[in-house]
Design a protein around this motif. Structure first.
Motif, PDB file in Angstrom:
ATOM      1  N   MET A   5      16.836  23.819  14.486  1.00  0.00           N
ATOM      2  CA  MET A   5      17.400  23.586  12.946  1.00  0.00           C
ATOM      3  C   MET A   5      18.060  25.441  13.294  1.00  0.00           C
ATOM      4  SD  MET A   5      15.941  22.674   9.661  1.00  0.00           S
ATOM      5  CE  MET A   5      15.075  24.350   8.492  1.00  0.00           C
ATOM      6  N   MET A   6      18.990  25.541  12.227  1.00  0.00           N
ATOM      7  CA  MET A   6      19.746  26.907  11.707  1.00  0.00           C
ATOM      8  C   MET A   6      20.018  27.116  10.712  1.00  0.00           C
ATOM      9  SD  MET A   6      21.911  28.910  14.834  1.00  0.00           S
ATOM     10  CE  MET A   6      21.045  29.078  16.065  1.00  0.00           C
ATOM     11  N   ALA A   7      19.938  27.768   9.625  1.00  0.00           N
ATOM     12  CA  ALA A   7      20.304  28.068   7.924  1.00  0.00           C
ATOM     13  C   ALA A   7      20.572  29.890   8.111  1.00  0.00           C
ATOM     14  CB  ALA A   7      19.300  27.488   7.058  1.00  0.00           C
ATOM     15  N   HIS A   8      21.530  30.038   7.449  1.00  0.00           N
ATOM     16  CA  HIS A   8      22.250  30.898   6.917  1.00  0.00           C
ATOM     17  C   HIS A   8      21.226  31.925   5.958  1.00  0.00           C
ATOM     18  CE1 HIS A   8      24.275  34.748   7.767  1.00  0.00           C
ATOM     19  NE2 HIS A   8      24.789  35.160   7.166  1.00  0.00           N
ATOM     20  N   ASN A   9      21.087  32.982   5.973  1.00  0.00           N
ATOM     21  CA  ASN A   9      20.184  33.825   5.105  1.00  0.00           C
ATOM     22  C   ASN A   9      21.171  34.959   4.712  1.00  0.00           C
ATOM     23  OD1 ASN A   9      18.903  35.504   3.116  1.00  0.00           O
ATOM     24  ND2 ASN A   9      16.651  34.876   3.652  1.00  0.00           N
ATOM     25  N   PRO A  10      22.467  35.322   3.878  1.00  0.00           N
ATOM     26  CA  PRO A  10      23.404  36.677   4.131  1.00  0.00           C
ATOM     27  C   PRO A  10      22.216  37.624   3.860  1.00  0.00           C
ATOM     28  CG  PRO A  10      23.351  34.955   1.886  1.00  0.00           C
ATOM     29  CD  PRO A  10      22.876  34.798   2.879  1.00  0.00           C
ATOM     30  N   ASP A  11      21.243  37.370   2.982  1.00  0.00           N
ATOM     31  CA  ASP A  11      20.371  39.428   3.451  1.00  0.00           C
ATOM     32  C   ASP A  11      19.541  39.454   4.785  1.00  0.00           C
ATOM     33  OD1 ASP A  11      21.533  38.467   0.696  1.00  0.00           O
ATOM     34  OD2 ASP A  11      18.872  37.524   0.221  1.00  0.00           O
ATOM     35  N   GLY A  12      20.310  39.523   5.760  1.00  0.00           N
ATOM     36  CA  GLY A  12      19.382  39.809   6.901  1.00  0.00           C
ATOM     37  C   GLY A  12      19.061  41.211   7.077  1.00  0.00           C
ATOM     38  N   ASP A  13      18.247  41.952   7.471  1.00  0.00           N
ATOM     39  CA  ASP A  13      17.635  43.516   7.382  1.00  0.00           C
ATOM     40  C   ASP A  13      17.976  43.764   8.385  1.00  0.00           C
ATOM     41  OD1 ASP A  13      15.557  42.760   8.487  1.00  0.00           O
ATOM     42  OD2 ASP A  13      14.274  43.014   6.878  1.00  0.00           O
ATOM     43  N   GLY A  14      18.416  43.462   9.614  1.00  0.00           N
ATOM     44  CA  GLY A  14      18.487  44.299  10.632  1.00  0.00           C
ATOM     45  C   GLY A  14      17.421  44.392  11.489  1.00  0.00           C
ATOM     46  N   LYS A  15      16.612  42.952  11.452  1.00  0.00           N
ATOM     47  CA  LYS A  15      14.880  42.540  12.456  1.00  0.00           C
ATOM     48  C   LYS A  15      14.963  41.141  12.553  1.00  0.00           C
ATOM     49  CE  LYS A  15      13.176  46.954  12.788  1.00  0.00           C
ATOM     50  NZ  LYS A  15      12.678  47.592  13.189  1.00  0.00           N
ATOM     51  N   PHE A  16      14.060  40.756  13.228  1.00  0.00           N
ATOM     52  CA  PHE A  16      13.518  39.738  13.729  1.00  0.00           C
ATOM     53  C   PHE A  16      11.584  39.868  12.335  1.00  0.00           C
ATOM     54  CE2 PHE A  16      16.060  40.513  17.321  1.00  0.00           C
ATOM     55  CZ  PHE A  16      16.164  39.447  17.535  1.00  0.00           C
ATOM     56  N   HIS A  17      11.833  38.217  12.473  1.00  0.00           N
ATOM     57  CA  HIS A  17      11.228  37.991  11.182  1.00  0.00           C
ATOM     58  C   HIS A  17      10.936  36.636  11.863  1.00  0.00           C
ATOM     59  CE1 HIS A  17      11.134  41.148   8.258  1.00  0.00           C
ATOM     60  NE2 HIS A  17      12.865  41.309   8.602  1.00  0.00           N
ATOM     61  N   PHE A  18       8.981  36.878  12.290  1.00  0.00           N
ATOM     62  CA  PHE A  18       9.070  35.098  11.994  1.00  0.00           C
ATOM     63  C   PHE A  18       7.675  35.326  11.358  1.00  0.00           C
ATOM     64  CE2 PHE A  18      10.096  37.538  16.112  1.00  0.00           C
ATOM     65  CZ  PHE A  18      10.967  36.936  16.461  1.00  0.00           C
ATOM     66  N   ALA A  19       7.292  33.571  11.058  1.00  0.00           N
ATOM     67  CA  ALA A  19       6.155  32.400  11.041  1.00  0.00           C
ATOM     68  C   ALA A  19       5.812  32.022  11.532  1.00  0.00           C
ATOM     69  CB  ALA A  19       6.296  32.249   9.929  1.00  0.00           C
ATOM     70  N   ILE A  20       4.487  31.483  12.424  1.00  0.00           N
ATOM     71  CA  ILE A  20       4.372  30.779  12.796  1.00  0.00           C
ATOM     72  C   ILE A  20       2.908  29.971  12.278  1.00  0.00           C
ATOM     73  CG2 ILE A  20       2.856  31.190  15.863  1.00  0.00           C
ATOM     74  CD1 ILE A  20       4.629  33.337  16.186  1.00  0.00           C
ATOM     75  N   ASP A  21       3.181  28.573  12.961  1.00  0.00           N
ATOM     76  CA  ASP A  21       2.094  28.051  13.042  1.00  0.00           C
ATOM     77  C   ASP A  21       1.440  26.818  13.908  1.00  0.00           C
ATOM     78  OD1 ASP A  21       0.590  25.903  11.567  1.00  0.00           O
ATOM     79  OD2 ASP A  21       1.233  24.534  11.295  1.00  0.00           O
ATOM     80  N   ARG A  22       0.358  27.283  14.899  1.00  0.00           N
ATOM     81  CA  ARG A  22      -0.246  26.927  15.330  1.00  0.00           C
ATOM     82  C   ARG A  22      -1.391  26.227  15.567  1.00  0.00           C
ATOM     83  NH1 ARG A  22      -2.326  30.029  21.351  1.00  0.00           N
ATOM     84  NH2 ARG A  22      -1.963  28.734  22.356  1.00  0.00           N
ATOM     85  N   GLY A  23      -0.417  24.357  15.206  1.00  0.00           N
ATOM     86  CA  GLY A  23      -1.454  23.415  15.792  1.00  0.00           C
ATOM     87  C   GLY A  23      -1.935  22.825  16.932  1.00  0.00           C
ATOM     88  N   GLY A  24      -2.496  22.048  16.934  1.00  0.00           N
ATOM     89  CA  GLY A  24      -3.294  21.606  18.356  1.00  0.00           C
ATOM     90  C   GLY A  24      -2.960  20.960  19.379  1.00  0.00           C
ATOM     91  N   THR A  25      -1.507  20.292  18.816  1.00  0.00           N
ATOM     92  CA  THR A  25      -0.407  19.886  19.588  1.00  0.00           C
ATOM     93  C   THR A  25       0.629  20.965  20.375  1.00  0.00           C
ATOM     94  OG1 THR A  25      -1.533  18.005  19.523  1.00  0.00           O
ATOM     95  CG2 THR A  25       0.807  18.079  20.824  1.00  0.00           C
ATOM     96  N   PHE A  26       1.216  21.045  18.559  1.00  0.00           N
ATOM     97  CA  PHE A  26       2.651  21.845  18.790  1.00  0.00           C
ATOM     98  C   PHE A  26       2.544  23.200  18.272  1.00  0.00           C
ATOM     99  CE2 PHE A  26       4.542  17.454  19.566  1.00  0.00           C
ATOM    100  CZ  PHE A  26       5.051  17.766  20.473  1.00  0.00           C
ATOM    101  N   THR A  27       3.088  24.222  18.336  1.00  0.00           N
ATOM    102  CA  THR A  27       3.231  25.710  18.067  1.00  0.00           C
ATOM    103  C   THR A  27       4.352  25.253  17.184  1.00  0.00           C
ATOM    104  OG1 THR A  27       1.593  26.754  18.921  1.00  0.00           O
ATOM    105  CG2 THR A  27       3.284  27.665  18.167  1.00  0.00           C
TER     106      THR A  27
END
Length: 82
Positions: free
Chosen positions: A1-23
């Motif tokens: 899935m992809m969406a565009h947020n025009p407020d990019g700051d030139g860096k990558f940002h991550f939020a990760i949820d590691r579950g029992g089967t999938f991350t």
């Protein structure tokens, strides 16, 4: 899935949820585009750590300089924002 947020700051940002089967990896690219990907939480034949692999895949596919980020090498954290 992809969406565009025009407020990019030139860096990558991550939020990760590691579950029992999938991350789940939510990434905001340097240009503000947001994407979500999913990988197996445990897949020792392909990677040692799912969150690190998720970050590596995003960096590899979307590095603004076209730099490759191969497995078994440290992640370039200079590209990642807080």
């Amino acid at each position: 899935m992809m969406a565009h947020n025009p407020d990019g700051d030139g860096k990558f940002h991550f939020a990760i949820d590691r579950g029992g089967t999938f991350t789940d990896v939510h990434a905001t690219l340097p240009n503000g585009t947001e994407l979500v990907s999913k990988l197996l939480s445990v897949d020792p034949a392909n990677y040692d750590d799912a969150p690190t692999e998720g970050i590596r895949r995003v960096l590899d596919a979307h590095d603004p300089m076209g730099k490759k980020h191969p497995r078994k090498t440290p992640v370039d954290t200079s590209l990642i924002g807080s």
